[in-house]
Motif scaffolding. Structure first.
Motif, PDB file in Angstrom:
ATOM      1  N   ALA A  64       0.818  -1.215   0.000  1.00 13.77           N
ATOM      2  CA  ALA A  64       0.000   0.000   0.000  1.00 13.77           C
ATOM      3  C   ALA A  64       0.852   1.265   0.000  1.00 13.77           C
ATOM      4  CB  ALA A  64      -0.906   0.004   1.238  1.00 13.77           C
ATOM      5  N   ASN A  65       0.177   2.387  -0.191  1.00 17.62           N
ATOM      6  CA  ASN A  65       0.761   3.722  -0.051  1.00 17.62           C
ATOM      7  C   ASN A  65       0.096   4.431   1.122  1.00 17.62           C
ATOM      8  OD1 ASN A  65       2.625   4.431  -2.366  1.00 17.62           O
ATOM      9  ND2 ASN A  65       0.918   3.517  -3.472  1.00 17.62           N
ATOM     10  N   PRO A  66       0.776   5.234   1.875  1.00 16.77           N
ATOM     11  CA  PRO A  66       2.214   5.487   1.769  1.00 16.77           C
ATOM     12  C   PRO A  66       3.076   4.500   2.552  1.00 16.77           C
ATOM     13  CG  PRO A  66       1.288   6.951   3.399  1.00 16.77           C
ATOM     14  CD  PRO A  66       0.139   6.131   2.871  1.00 16.77           C
ATOM     15  N   HIS A  67       2.443   3.545   3.224  1.00 15.92           N
ATOM     16  CA  HIS A  67       3.215   2.530   3.931  1.00 15.92           C
ATOM     17  C   HIS A  67       2.761   1.148   3.495  1.00 15.92           C
ATOM     18  CE1 HIS A  67       4.603   5.480   6.892  1.00 15.92           C
ATOM     19  NE2 HIS A  67       3.362   5.897   6.963  1.00 15.92           N
ATOM     20  N   SER A 104       6.658   3.101   0.844  1.00 15.65           N
ATOM     21  CA  SER A 104       5.451   2.932   0.040  1.00 15.65           C
ATOM     22  C   SER A 104       5.700   1.916  -1.063  1.00 15.65           C
ATOM     23  CB  SER A 104       5.056   4.272  -0.578  1.00 15.65           C
ATOM     24  OG  SER A 104       6.012   4.666  -1.535  1.00 15.65           O
ATOM     25  N   SER A 105       4.619   1.370  -1.568  1.00 13.19           N
ATOM     26  CA  SER A 105       4.766   0.429  -2.682  1.00 13.19           C
ATOM     27  C   SER A 105       5.442   1.127  -3.866  1.00 13.19           C
ATOM     28  CB  SER A 105       3.399  -0.138  -3.075  1.00 13.19           C
ATOM     29  OG  SER A 105       2.496   0.908  -3.358  1.00 13.19           O
ATOM     30  N   SER A 106       5.182   2.423  -4.025  1.00 13.53           N
ATOM     31  CA  SER A 106       5.820   3.163  -5.121  1.00 13.53           C
ATOM     32  C   SER A 106       7.333   3.212  -4.944  1.00 13.53           C
ATOM     33  CB  SER A 106       5.280   4.592  -5.174  1.00 13.53           C
ATOM     34  OG  SER A 106       3.889   4.598  -5.372  1.00 13.53           O
ATOM     35  N   ALA A 107       7.779   3.285  -3.679  1.00 10.62           N
ATOM     36  CA  ALA A 107       9.220   3.383  -3.417  1.00 10.62           C
ATOM     37  C   ALA A 107       9.896   2.018  -3.503  1.00 10.62           C
ATOM     38  CB  ALA A 107       9.459   4.002  -2.040  1.00 10.62           C
TER      39      ALA A 107
END
Lengths: 162, 276
Positions: free
Chosen positions: A49-52, A75-78
């Motif tokens: 998930a985002n942000p964690h 985050s998943s984006s990171a």
């Protein structure tokens, strides 16, 4: 002469160490600066998930009691840029978890990295450079397990409720 | 030896004072990142310039830094300091203690949406406005280009005063061939200026300047002018975005129920002792 030079240097280094936490990642004020190594951790849940994102896992303490742990990651984006995906961790996976544990004594923390039995490693997106430079295992784990034993039931309820 | 000791004492004093100063202004987060060199911006840097910048055109999808580097904010006014004291940011507080609106997936608001989670941004021109689209939370802003003026006295008591908005009111224009300039007023005071928790007033004016340096590079400069909160205008960031080759953004949404789960399982227990 050397010792006289070292003392002020130590003061400066110590001061910088105190200043360090100001530059920490969000939420990390609650976490210790030493890496705790939790071996033979069994993954119970992974939330992408985002942000964690976060991973939940069980670890036995020194008395054989199961302690329910949870670690947050970037985050998943990171972390997707570091090779993670939503299937990176599956319930039942047995891994070693490197974690900056909460100062509160609760069995939670910020992930440093996860190492699988075959050596495959999933690193978290922040604070990674600290990995391996300062870590605790064995006795520290026992201490944490004792400190956190009172939270185990609460955590189990929380985990079960999600 | 005396000189060495004096020097170290002086250095320690300077570091102490700078530490104090930093704690007063709360430096923006400067996390040690494991993904340095692996952000999308870093990856797309390898694509070169892509040729010259097209005239009056920033249309497209751009990759940005996770958190643009911020400059120090200038000294705050008494009102600003008063607001700042109530903002408990993540750089100094645990999740349990923090009151960052982000903690509950509240809107980032403007300009924080351009200072945090800026991994993906797009610009889409229409006949009378430019849409700015953010990957994070799929938020869009309308930047009017039809020549209208910005509303005055946003949040005021008069009957015709406009309401404050999370993302304010914006107008845009071209300055020269390659710079698109956006002026914004009326940002809701419930939003934070940045993740460090710096405040702003509804009277703040913000100017964004997007300059296309070449086909693949878009430079963003944000200037904050908020005399009620800060003693002088300041450039809070100058950051670069890179052209995304496949022109696609990811889905990156803060989901309140997932955030609640995170707080329940990790954030709150982690901060239990320090919150007492």
């Amino acid at each position: 002469m050397k010792s006289k030079l070292l003392m002020p240097l130590a003061l400066v280094v110590g001061l910088l160490a105190v200043c360090g936490p100001m530059f920490a990642h969000h939420g990390s004020a609650a976490y210790a600066n030493t890496v705790l190594v939790l071996k033979d951790a069994t993954v119970t849940k992974f939330v992408w998930a985002n942000p964690h994102s976060f991973v939940m896992f069980d670890v036995k303490d020194d008395k054989g009691n199961i302690v329910h742990w949870a670690a947050e990651t970037g985050s998943s984006s990171a972390v997707s840029l570091l090779g993670w995906n939503r299937n990176s961790l599956q319930p039942g996976d047995v891994v070693a978890v490197y974690i900056w544990a909460a100062k509160s004594g609760s069995p939670v923390g910020r992930l440093n990295k996860i190492v699988f039995a075959d050596g495959k490693t999933l690193r978290d997106s922040v604070l990674g450079e600290w990995a391996g430079k300062s870590k605790q295992s064995g006795p520290a784990l026992a201490v944490f397990a004792r400190k956190t034993s009172g939270h185990t039931a609460t955590t189990r309820v929380r985990a079960g409720s999600t | 030896m005396l000189n060495v000791t004096k020097g170290c004492v002086a250095l320690t004093g300077v570091l102490f004072l700078s530490s104090y100063a930093l704690s007063q202004t709360r430096q923006p987060n400067k996390p040690i990142r494991a993904d340095d060199g692996k952000t999308l911006v870093d990856q797309f840097n390898k694509n070169g310039t892509g040729g010259p910048a097209p005239r009056h055109d920033i249309t497209g999808f751009w990759a940005g830094p996770p958190s643009p580097k911020e400059n120090e904010v200038p000294p705050m006014t008494a009102w600003g300091q008063e607001q700042f004291k109530t903002h408990k940011g993540h750089s100094q507080y645990s999740e349990a203690e923090s009151n960052d609106p982000m903690k509950f997936c509240d809107p980032l608001g403007f300009p924080r949406d351009m200072l945090y989670q800026t991994r993906g941004v797009a610009f889409a021109p229409m006949a009378d406005r430019m849409l700015q689209l953010s990957q994070f939370n799929r938020v869009w802003r309308e930047i009017w280009t039809d020549g209208r003026e910005l509303p005055k006295n946003v949040g005021g008591r008069s009957a015709d005063a406009s309401d404050p908005r999370w993302y304010g009111y914006s107008v845009g224009r071209w300055d020269g061939d390659y710079s698109f300039v956006v002026d914004t007023v009326g940002s809701d005071e419930r939003s934070w200026l940045d993740t460090a928790g710096h405040p702003h007033s509804v009277d703040m004016r913000v100017q964004e300047r997007y300059t296309r340096l070449n086909h693949n590079t878009l430079e963003m400069t944000i200037t904050v002018d908020d005399p009620k909160t800060y003693t002088k205008p300041f450039v809070i960031t100058t950051s670069q975005f890179k052209w995304i080759p496949n022109q696609e953004l990811r889905e990156e949404i803060c989901v309140p129920s997932v955030m609640q789960e995170y707080l329940s399982i990790i954030g709150d227990p982690a901060g239990e002792s320090s919150a007492k």
